[in-house]
Scaffold this motif. Structure first.
Motif, PDB file in Angstrom:
ATOM      1  N   ASN A 286     -67.115  95.496 -27.835  1.00 62.73           N
ATOM      2  CA  ASN A 286     -67.402  94.636 -26.688  1.00 62.73           C
ATOM      3  C   ASN A 286     -66.196  94.540 -25.750  1.00 62.73           C
ATOM      4  OD1 ASN A 286     -68.629  92.801 -25.018  1.00 62.73           O
ATOM      5  ND2 ASN A 286     -68.073  91.036 -26.292  1.00 62.73           N
TER       6      ASN A 286
ATOM      7  N   LYS B  91     -64.644  94.654 -22.045  1.00 60.37           N
ATOM      8  CA  LYS B  91     -64.998  94.483 -20.633  1.00 60.37           C
ATOM      9  C   LYS B  91     -63.764  94.685 -19.774  1.00 60.37           C
ATOM     10  CE  LYS B  91     -69.347  92.979 -20.868  1.00 60.37           C
ATOM     11  NZ  LYS B  91     -69.725  91.597 -21.217  1.00 60.37           N
ATOM     12  N   VAL B  92     -63.812  95.714 -18.940  1.00 56.87           N
ATOM     13  CA  VAL B  92     -62.711  95.906 -17.994  1.00 56.87           C
ATOM     14  C   VAL B  92     -63.168  95.430 -16.629  1.00 56.87           C
ATOM     15  CG1 VAL B  92     -61.101  97.535 -16.955  1.00 56.87           C
ATOM     16  CG2 VAL B  92     -61.912  97.911 -19.305  1.00 56.87           C
ATOM     17  N   GLU B  93     -62.444  94.478 -16.076  1.00 59.92           N
ATOM     18  CA  GLU B  93     -62.863  93.775 -14.873  1.00 59.92           C
ATOM     19  C   GLU B  93     -61.761  93.921 -13.828  1.00 59.92           C
ATOM     20  OE1 GLU B  93     -63.479  88.944 -13.962  1.00 59.92           O
ATOM     21  OE2 GLU B  93     -62.812  89.662 -15.911  1.00 59.92           O
TER      22      GLU B  93
ATOM     23  N   LEU C 119     -59.586  92.406 -11.089  1.00 56.33           N
ATOM     24  CA  LEU C 119     -59.167  91.065 -10.719  1.00 56.33           C
ATOM     25  C   LEU C 119     -58.625  91.089  -9.300  1.00 56.33           C
ATOM     26  CD1 LEU C 119     -58.997  88.324 -12.201  1.00 56.33           C
ATOM     27  CD2 LEU C 119     -56.605  88.857 -12.672  1.00 56.33           C
ATOM     28  N   VAL C 120     -59.214  90.275  -8.464  1.00 58.89           N
ATOM     29  CA  VAL C 120     -58.684  90.127  -7.108  1.00 58.89           C
ATOM     30  C   VAL C 120     -57.674  89.005  -7.172  1.00 58.89           C
ATOM     31  CG1 VAL C 120     -59.220  89.544  -4.732  1.00 58.89           C
ATOM     32  CG2 VAL C 120     -60.833  90.912  -6.088  1.00 58.89           C
ATOM     33  N   GLN C 121     -56.435  89.328  -6.967  1.00 57.86           N
ATOM     34  CA  GLN C 121     -55.420  88.300  -7.189  1.00 57.86           C
ATOM     35  C   GLN C 121     -54.108  88.740  -6.573  1.00 57.86           C
ATOM     36  OE1 GLN C 121     -55.283  86.536 -11.160  1.00 57.86           O
ATOM     37  NE2 GLN C 121     -53.071  86.764 -11.107  1.00 57.86           N
TER      38      GLN C 121
ATOM     39  N   VAL D 230     -53.428  86.978 -26.181  1.00 56.80           N
ATOM     40  CA  VAL D 230     -53.307  87.255 -24.756  1.00 56.80           C
ATOM     41  C   VAL D 230     -52.077  88.120 -24.532  1.00 56.80           C
ATOM     42  CG1 VAL D 230     -52.920  86.197 -22.497  1.00 56.80           C
ATOM     43  CG2 VAL D 230     -54.378  85.037 -24.167  1.00 56.80           C
TER      44      VAL D 230
ATOM     45  N   PRO E  36     -51.344  84.316 -17.844  1.00 55.18           N
ATOM     46  CA  PRO E  36     -52.090  83.720 -18.957  1.00 55.18           C
ATOM     47  C   PRO E  36     -51.256  83.784 -20.238  1.00 55.18           C
ATOM     48  CG  PRO E  36     -53.309  85.551 -17.961  1.00 55.18           C
ATOM     49  CD  PRO E  36     -51.969  85.531 -17.318  1.00 55.18           C
TER      50      PRO E  36
ATOM     51  N   ARG F 109     -57.178  89.862 -22.999  1.00 55.65           N
ATOM     52  CA  ARG F 109     -57.512  88.729 -23.880  1.00 55.65           C
ATOM     53  C   ARG F 109     -58.453  89.241 -24.961  1.00 55.65           C
ATOM     54  NH1 ARG F 109     -57.747  87.142 -18.878  1.00 55.65           N
ATOM     55  NH2 ARG F 109     -56.567  85.342 -18.117  1.00 55.65           N
TER      56      ARG F 109
ATOM     57  N   LEU G 108     -60.701  87.984 -28.293  1.00 58.21           N
ATOM     58  CA  LEU G 108     -61.246  86.822 -29.006  1.00 58.21           C
ATOM     59  C   LEU G 108     -61.918  87.295 -30.284  1.00 58.21           C
ATOM     60  CD1 LEU G 108     -62.139  83.777 -29.147  1.00 58.21           C
ATOM     61  CD2 LEU G 108     -64.204  84.487 -27.899  1.00 58.21           C
TER      62      LEU G 108
ATOM     63  N   MET H 222     -65.030  89.595 -30.713  1.00 57.73           N
ATOM     64  CA  MET H 222     -66.193  89.003 -30.059  1.00 57.73           C
ATOM     65  C   MET H 222     -66.140  89.308 -28.569  1.00 57.73           C
ATOM     66  SD  MET H 222     -67.339  85.050 -30.338  1.00 57.73           S
ATOM     67  CE  MET H 222     -68.865  84.437 -29.604  1.00 57.73           C
ATOM     68  N   ALA H 223     -64.917  89.329 -28.042  1.00 64.67           N
ATOM     69  CA  ALA H 223     -64.749  89.745 -26.650  1.00 64.67           C
ATOM     70  C   ALA H 223     -63.383  90.382 -26.489  1.00 64.67           C
ATOM     71  CB  ALA H 223     -64.877  88.548 -25.715  1.00 64.67           C
TER      72      ALA H 223
ATOM     73  N   SER I  68     -61.393  91.264 -23.237  1.00 63.80           N
ATOM     74  CA  SER I  68     -61.424  91.191 -21.773  1.00 63.80           C
ATOM     75  C   SER I  68     -60.166  91.825 -21.204  1.00 63.80           C
ATOM     76  CB  SER I  68     -61.519  89.725 -21.345  1.00 63.80           C
ATOM     77  OG  SER I  68     -61.113  89.579 -20.013  1.00 63.80           O
TER      78      SER I  68
ATOM     79  N   GLN J  11     -58.427  92.562 -17.659  1.00 66.90           N
ATOM     80  CA  GLN J  11     -58.456  92.333 -16.222  1.00 66.90           C
ATOM     81  C   GLN J  11     -57.372  93.179 -15.588  1.00 66.90           C
ATOM     82  OE1 GLN J  11     -57.956  88.018 -16.337  1.00 66.90           O
ATOM     83  NE2 GLN J  11     -60.111  87.781 -15.757  1.00 66.90           N
TER      84      GLN J  11
END
Lengths: 399, 399, 399, 399
Positions: free
Chosen positions: A3, A5-7, A9-11, A160, A296, A339, A341, A352-353, A355, A357
């Motif tokens: 699971n 997820k590559v997202e 990030l606008v930042q 993290v 983070p 991150r 989890l 479980m996740a 993540s 970014q």
């Protein structure tokens, strides 16, 4: 299939934010001493378990508590008045298949060894009390710790990590490392209790360094002032290698050198644990060596936890490794935040996740970035026990 | 003129990020018990100092260490086998102008009171050992603590806060609060050791809740399963008030109800400190009650620090208050992040840096936002001792 | 004029009684370790006080508590599983005329030194935890401790002594002394934890000796049995020098050598404190080195008390010295018993009662004996601070 | 056939000796508190073992250590400044046939109960820290503790007893008992820390009584002086019932009532453990309630030892019972001294030596005395487990 997820990030990347804060607590800071002892104890237990039982058994020793002492430093050499009290806390398997493991004896011995090597001016015979309360670890965990398959997560928690370091992060990290690793060789008055606070206000960097000086190497106030000057010059030198921004450095800024040695940061042992500063595990540096409120962070203490199934340790170390590898392996990436989890009872290679970014460089092809980053993450998760090995071999820092 | 910087942050708001993690450790989690005791001791000392000396004197009691016990829970009521050991750690002024202050006696009494009220199934006569090591606070701080003028910072450190809460943050926070504050009234089997882990994966929210059930209120496995069902329904109800997203809730997900009471989360006292989980201050919730790895956080323990000049406490509380006030008072603001950095020895109303990062709503006039936010920040700094009063009066939570 | 009463005691001398019991706990018995540490700490404090303040200041460190550990001895060398815990307890002046005295640091250091020298197989890094709780001594005692005049008694209590030793007393005392002082040089397997129990039933003497053997010097059961034989022969030799009575000696009588090393008295460190035997001050030998239920004894712990005004120490040592001097200086004396009672607040050279009971030889002129004995007692009381000097200089044993 | 030796002792009876010393430390003396807690813990463990396992299991809890606190007493009521620290020490079986026994929880609870009932002005919430270190007892002792046959001695040691009491012994014993048991009902200011030192110089008896008065019941110095007067009168009354000799009584002789409450024996809690006086088990009264340097004594602590096979406890209690029974049952006996010596591993009803020394009345037929005394001794040894029952049922005092 994991699971992951590559997202995108606008930042505003941290390097471009107006204000950035970075802190590092050095080896001799009471919180770092707690971290260091906790991890040294865990490593010693790992070695003992492997020698006696062929595998690492259940333990967590991530709760060393330091109760500060009292001291009377003086130019040329003072003394500790009331010893530092240190309580080693945690759990450990003490019996396995009829073999008794001297967990508390191993812990005491490891703690003393650690202190002897790292807080070199602490007199272990009179300046410190080492106490120990290690509960019994659950022996039901033998399957988990048998390591024939992927361990299952001991808890629902997360780790993290981020990469790469900003200029300020590099500077703060290296300042402490080199003051102890290099300059202390020439200036033995430098104590191990160094705290570096970095503030970047746009293009102005200020480094506030607190360092407990060792009194027996400081003859008088002139020497003290001179040592501070040398440290300041040295720090400016280090910082200059990483940045073109303006740099200011302050060493022991609260000193009042006019009022005698009661108003400067002079110590007998090189750590403020001798005089009023308590310490405990997990309240200082994250596992990347820094405290970074612009990033983070996880609250989990990394030091002292077992490296087999404690996700509070493994996922923090892994997130950080993953982030660095992504930054190195994947082109067009500016910043990466990871991150992980866990879910209690599930194999740790199946978070479980997961993540990820990414702040890509301008104009990057994010689809490619996404695929590449996921591949790095997936490979690390597929080899997650490598983190365990790195920890056991002492090849990776936890604070 | 204060050094307040209000900066526009270009950033995907947390609510719009794909993955969000939020955690809350409830009152009976060992880390929270440590926080709670530490803060209760500090408040009791404040009251004692005010009564005997007319002003709060120097102290910091932010290092309670809990060493877990061992227990033998059973349907209908088991027992604690090895008492929990708790060490109260810190410093306190014990003498002032000839008046002796019974700091350790006050601390012990406050800790017992706190436990009696908050961990209601803990038998204070047999289930816990309360030990205490409070060093002597520096009496040189009388000027600082005399409170005739603004105190000066005890250290170079920073506080961090944000507002407002995301949906997930509200849900996680309220879940624990209402399980104890409301549902426990009807279901006394609910123990105080509740951990809520929230994960939002786009529009799917999952809440993993661990709750130590109190054995004497659980007759058998059927009752246990039924209580979990009631909790799950209750949690889904709460969450539904805050979000339209999909919600899943898991209560004690690691239970194996087929294998007897050794494989479920059953306790004698309602806290896992009775069986293997150590705890210490500052490793759980931040002062807003949450752990939020999608947000900036500070590593400083807020609980137990003195509310007069310890910036590690005051700046965290203040940052959070400030952020909430900005969100409420300033229109067109989506998210606010506040970071306050002190410089040791300088008045605490003059931070070295006060960084306010704002994610405005689309189309907002940032210049106006900037002015308004700065005004709020400036006013709070001008009234900084109000934070002290709130703490002393117990009007503000620290974890 | 001192209140000295010399009384003729009509009594069967111990040597002529049918049954006589004498016991000595050796250096490594847990009670003796407590005594030894307590006295070492007091001596170190005396030295520190004299160096820093020019006079011995108030202290009493007569309450060391040893909590036994757990060990796993084995032929060729086993290990300590759970370290021994030792708590140094007492009071000490920590500040005098602005000078701080590091009482707890001095105590820790003295205790470690004592153990290093006397329990030679104890690994101080891993086999023992040394903790310390020294309260504050009353500084009002500076007059008492200024030593310009005779100190006043700190309490109403008494000391007891007798002379000379019976045959059995000499044998029991010397057996332990020479096993450690002489035979151990050749047989390093002899541990310091030796208990000698002597029973004389008319003209039959039996010596029951328990000795914790040091496992790393014992290769196997044959070696163990052989060492016991050598010890037995040696003991019979010693005893033969003092008596013509029949002697039997038993070494580790409870051993079951057929059942492996779990059933013999094998240790890792040479003391049973490693495995189940706690210890505390004042429960072993009286200050003459023996426990003698056929003689009057005092319950006061001699070790660790301050040698300036603590009559519980001084009067026990003085009674014993007095008794020996009377026996040596006064002709026609068979046995002497001395009891000295203080009254709190009165000069220690003026006891409330000095009772000297003499069993004269047949046909002795008791009036002469009376005068001579009183003269000896009076001279000692007139030079009572000599006892203090002997203690400070380490010239006198306390257990 | 038991090895019982009844011997005629030619000796001046104590009543006829010129100087006699007798001491009793009351319930609230720090050493007696240690004894009382140690015995209460052992009794509670006995009850727990019987309830859970059907028989008393191995334990010895004879090493409670009290570290004094600090207090600030004041007319009308002061406060404890630094809590008393108390460490419960010993060993106990914690697991038997799969049943876990919460030894430390039971110990803590028993200690608190004991203090609540006996030191009535001690605030258990704030004036005392109760800590606990109970090691594991050997479970191999189940045969011994199964009680199907006579237990075997745990050690080579001895017990000592005498009867009957001299006048002075009766007076000293009763004085403390009645001050607490009777007069305290009318004068609540009387604290439990009472020490009675009796000196008989021929026909002059002086009783020096130290009693910590409870400050909240003492309004001012006049009240204090008046209470001392009432105590003195009461003591003279008691003593007058037992003797025709001259009696003097001194209550708190060291007081300086002219100099304020710092110079009198005023306490907050009724025990000097609140202010500087440490305590430990086995350093106070022998099991007959007295310290009697004119009589043979044993050094063994009776309180806290297990009543099944610890001869250090059983033989002291038994010797005393035996001596009293002989005095009562056998005519023409003046004084009796009993010494019982065990041999490790042998049944406790077969002592290695049972020495009974009798001072007969003038003209007694010693052969008859000898037979009768031996019969009493033999019967007691034949029923030795009756001592165990008396202890478990709380029907016999140990200090």
């Amino acid at each position: 299939m994991r699971n992951i997820k590559v997202e995108q990030l606008v930042q505003t990347p941290v390097e471009n934010q107006e204000i950035e804060l970075v802190e590092r607590k050095g080896l001799g800071h009471p919180d770092s001493i707690s971290d260091g002892i906790a991890e040294a104890v865990s490593r010693a237990l790992c070695a003992e378990y492997i020698e006696k039982c062929g595998a690492v058994l259940h333990h967590n020793t991530d709760e060393t508590q330091i109760v500060a002492g009292r001291s009377s430093p003086a130019f040329g050499g003072g003394e500790v008045i009331k010893p530092i009290y240190t309580l080693l806390v945690g759990r450990a398997t003490k019996e396995f298949n009829g073999v008794e493991i001297p967990a508390e004896a191993v812990a005491l011995s490891a703690a003393r060894d650690y202190l002897r090597k790292n807080i070199v001016n602490l007199d272990l015979d009179r300046d410190i009390i080492l106490d120990c309360k290690l509960g019994t670890g659950s022996s039901d965990l033998r399957d988990v710790f048998g390591r024939e398959k992927i361990p299952t997560a001991n808890d629902t928690s997360f780790g993290v990590g981020h990469a790469s370091f900003s200029e300020l992060e590099r500077i703060v990290y290296d300042t402490e490392k080199q003051l102890i690793g290099d300059l202390k060789g020439k200036l033995p008055a430098i104590g191990e209790d160094i705290k570096v606070m970095g503030l970047r206000d746009k293009d102005d960097i200020s480094l506030t360094v607190c360092c407990g000086m060792v009194d027996k190497y400081v003859d008088d106030m002139d020497a003290y002032v001179s040592f501070k000057e040398q440290m300041k010059d040295y720090i400016l030198d280090i910082a200059g290698k990483y940045t073109d921004r303006n740099i200011n450095a302050y060493v022991n800024a609260a000193d009042n050198t006019a009022d005698g040695c009661g108003c400067i940061f002079l110590t007998v042992t090189g750590t403020s644990a001798e005089m009023g500063d308590d310490g405990s595990v997990g309240r200082g540096n994250r596992c990347n060596g820094l405290i970074t409120p612009n990033r983070p962070m996880s609250m989990e203490a990394t030091s002292g936890k077992n490296p087999i199934n404690h996700v509070g340790k493994i996922y923090n170390l892994l997130s950080t490794q993953m982030a660095w590898d992504i930054v190195e392996a994947v082109p067009q990436v500016d910043e990466v935040y990871v991150r992980l989890l866990s879910q209690i009872g599930k194999p740790i290679d199946q978070p479980m996740a997961a993540s990820i970014q990414v702040i890509p460089e301008d104009g990057a092809n994010f689809a490619t970035v996404q695929d590449d980053a996921e591949a790095v993450a997936d490979e690390w998760l597929g080899n997650i026990t490598k983190v365990t090995d790195l920890v056991i071999n002492g090849a990776i820092d936890t604070f």
